[in-house]
Design a protein around this motif. Structure first.
Motif, PDB file in Angstrom:
ATOM      1  N   LYS A 170       0.825  -1.211   0.000  1.00 19.32           N
ATOM      2  CA  LYS A 170       0.000   0.000   0.000  1.00 19.32           C
ATOM      3  C   LYS A 170       0.855   1.255   0.000  1.00 19.32           C
ATOM      4  O   LYS A 170       0.522   2.245  -0.657  1.00 19.32           O
ATOM      5  CB  LYS A 170      -0.926  -0.007   1.219  1.00 19.32           C
ATOM      6  N   TYR A 171       1.971   1.218   0.733  1.00 17.18           N
ATOM      7  CA  TYR A 171       2.884   2.356   0.782  1.00 17.18           C
ATOM      8  C   TYR A 171       3.465   2.625  -0.611  1.00 17.18           C
ATOM      9  O   TYR A 171       3.493   3.771  -1.079  1.00 17.18           O
ATOM     10  CB  TYR A 171       4.000   2.076   1.783  1.00 17.18           C
ATOM     11  N   VAL A 172       3.905   1.575  -1.279  1.00 19.13           N
ATOM     12  CA  VAL A 172       4.473   1.719  -2.618  1.00 19.13           C
ATOM     13  C   VAL A 172       3.436   2.270  -3.587  1.00 19.13           C
ATOM     14  O   VAL A 172       3.728   3.179  -4.381  1.00 19.13           O
ATOM     15  CB  VAL A 172       5.018   0.369  -3.126  1.00 19.13           C
ATOM     16  N   ARG A 173       2.233   1.739  -3.529  1.00 21.53           N
ATOM     17  CA  ARG A 173       1.177   2.203  -4.434  1.00 21.53           C
ATOM     18  C   ARG A 173       0.815   3.662  -4.172  1.00 21.53           C
ATOM     19  O   ARG A 173       0.530   4.430  -5.107  1.00 21.53           O
ATOM     20  CB  ARG A 173      -0.063   1.318  -4.298  1.00 21.53           C
ATOM     21  N   ARG A 174       0.831   4.066  -2.907  1.00 28.51           N
ATOM     22  CA  ARG A 174       0.512   5.456  -2.583  1.00 28.51           C
ATOM     23  C   ARG A 174       1.599   6.393  -3.112  1.00 28.51           C
ATOM     24  O   ARG A 174       1.288   7.485  -3.618  1.00 28.51           O
ATOM     25  CB  ARG A 174       0.361   5.616  -1.068  1.00 28.51           C
ATOM     26  N   ILE A 175       2.849   5.965  -3.045  1.00 29.85           N
ATOM     27  CA  ILE A 175       3.935   6.768  -3.603  1.00 29.85           C
ATOM     28  C   ILE A 175       3.755   6.941  -5.107  1.00 29.85           C
ATOM     29  O   ILE A 175       3.922   8.039  -5.655  1.00 29.85           O
ATOM     30  CB  ILE A 175       5.298   6.126  -3.284  1.00 29.85           C
ATOM     31  N   GLU A 176       3.391   5.863  -5.794  1.00 27.96           N
ATOM     32  CA  GLU A 176       3.150   5.960  -7.234  1.00 27.96           C
ATOM     33  C   GLU A 176       2.088   7.011  -7.546  1.00 27.96           C
ATOM     34  O   GLU A 176       2.237   7.816  -8.486  1.00 27.96           O
ATOM     35  CB  GLU A 176       2.697   4.615  -7.791  1.00 27.96           C
ATOM     36  N   GLU A 177       1.017   7.017  -6.765  1.00 25.41           N
ATOM     37  CA  GLU A 177      -0.055   7.993  -6.985  1.00 25.41           C
ATOM     38  C   GLU A 177       0.431   9.419  -6.762  1.00 25.41           C
ATOM     39  O   GLU A 177       0.122  10.331  -7.540  1.00 25.41           O
ATOM     40  CB  GLU A 177      -1.224   7.708  -6.033  1.00 25.41           C
TER      41      GLU A 177
END
Length: 428
Positions: free
Chosen positions: A394-401
């Motif tokens: 989730k942390y990685v995906r939030r950074i992508e966003e």
């Protein structure tokens, strides 16, 4: 298959060395295109640690062509020392696998001396004192000694005289003794035989590689926030670090760069002076620094540490021309109950969604944080998404966003193979 340029997308120390080494398995040629031996790239291969400053990271792989482009300022003494050091670790470097651009400007002892004298004064900006900046000054001032000049010593006295007419005036200004032309000529006479065999037309070597459909990997040093134009000026390096420099700094056309990979640490660090909005001068910063072994490869200086700044990385993805990122050191965040991410700024109470160019405003901005749940499980050594905790994903995906760029690679330790491939940059 696309050629790939790798650049740092924060303030450096993001782990470019490992990523370039990992990618070099898929490349035929690896090119350094800017900076000098102020870079610090650490590779850990089968438990052996290699620390590179000037040589391209791909040089530790057999069968790869290593190239130092014209955009690099080359200290020939540092180059020979690094070659000898790697030789002691079993890495053989010869003119067959390393070429240095004949039109690259050289760093001389007088450059190092000037750099150190300036850093000892009130206007220090935190350089590595290795002569990088003064050498670039001479390059743009059209008085540099270039690698090709070592081939013909009959032309050197006039070139050295022109160089010293400038430098001796500077030395007088900082209270240093003037240097004689004989001293400089003796230094060049001593070092020339050790490097002449490596010097050649890099632009032609790369064009031949292009015509032969070989894959080229361009390796940047430092990072976009240290770019002389796009970084936190004046606390920057003396060259352009963005992907556009890969073309100018190696002698190929910009269309030959097919994919730009930005290296991004899962938190933020900085060495030396200058603004740092998300810096944590507290237990969090100490914890990040300790777990991440945040000490400079080149200088040994302790790095300043803070939370991930999505505003900065979103900006560097634009100015750096980044297509996707390699996210490194995710494992350093293991065990945090919660993790903060800088998602915006305020300047004098007003919201701001980018880092301004003005140094006074940079120093005055305040970070706005978003809190994300942490994870207790270990991510160290993970080689697939299935091995990652849900909150880490989730942390990685939030950074992508937040940065508006996808994660192409995810690194979970310094070891070469502890890497999750999401998208192969060489596929474009």
């Amino acid at each position: 298959m696309a050629n790939v340029a790798v650049i740092g997308a924060q303030w450096g120390d993001e782990g470019k060395g490992k990523i370039v080494d990992w990618l070099s398995a898929r490349a035929d040629v690896v090119v350094r295109f800017q900076g000098g031996h102020n870079a610090g790239h650490t590779l850990v291969i089968d438990g052996v640690t290699y620390k590179l400053s000037l040589l391209p990271s791909g040089v530790v792989r057999k069968g790869k062509q290593a190239v130092i482009g014209n955009g690099v300022v080359v200290d020939p003494w540092a180059l020979t020392a690094e070659i000898e050091k790697l030789k002691g670790q079993g890495v053989e470097i010869t003119p067959d696998n390393l070429i240095v651009a004949e039109n690259a400007a050289l760093i001389l002892p007088l450059h190092r001396e000037l750099d150190a004298a300036r850093e000892a004064g009130a206007d220090a900006i935190g350089t590595t004192k290795r002569g990088i900046g003064p050498a670039y000054e001479d390059k743009v001032g059209r008085r540099a000694i270039r690698a090709v000049d070592l081939k013909d010593f009959s032309t050197l006295p006039a070139k050295v005289a022109r160089l010293l007419s400038h430098h001796n005036a500077l030395r007088r200004g900082v209270g240093a003794e003037e240097i004689s032309a004989d001293t400089v000529l003796a230094q060049l006479t001593e070092i020339a035989p050790k490097v002449l065999g490596f010097i050649g037309p890099v632009w032609k070597v790369l064009d031949d590689a292009r015509k032969a459909s070989k894959r080229i990997l361009f390796e940047g040093a430092q990072a976009v926030l240290l770019d002389v134009d796009h970084g936190t000026y004046p606390f920057v390096t003396s060259s352009n670090t963005v992907a556009g420099q890969a073309a100018a700094g190696s002698g190929i056309g910009p269309r030959q760069i097919g994919y730009v990979l930005g290296i991004v640490k899962a938190y933020t660090t900085r060495v030396g002076e200058g603004p740092f909005p998300s810096e944590q001068k507290n237990d969090v910063g100490e914890r990040l620094g300790t777990r991440g072994a945040e000490f400079g490869t080149v200088t040994g200086r302790k790095r300043r540490c803070g939370w991930f700044d999505a505003v900065l990385v979103r900006q560097t993805c634009v100015t750096g021309g980044v297509d996707g990122i390699a996210l490194t050191k995710l494992d350093v965040l293991d065990g945090f109950d919660e993790i903060k991410v800088c998602v915006g700024y305020t300047l004098h109470g007003k919201p701001l969604d980018y880092l301004p160019a003005d140094a006074v405003e940079q120093a005055a901005i305040e970070p706005v944080y978003e809190t994300i749940p942490g994870w207790s499980e270990s991510t160290k050594g993970a080689r697939s998404w299935a091995e990652l905790p849900a909150n880490a994903i989730k942390y990685v995906r939030r950074i992508e966003e937040l940065i508006d760029a996808p994660v192409a690679l995810l690194s979970t330790s310094p070891e070469r193979e502890d890497t999750i491939l999401v998208h192969d940059p060489f596929l474009g």
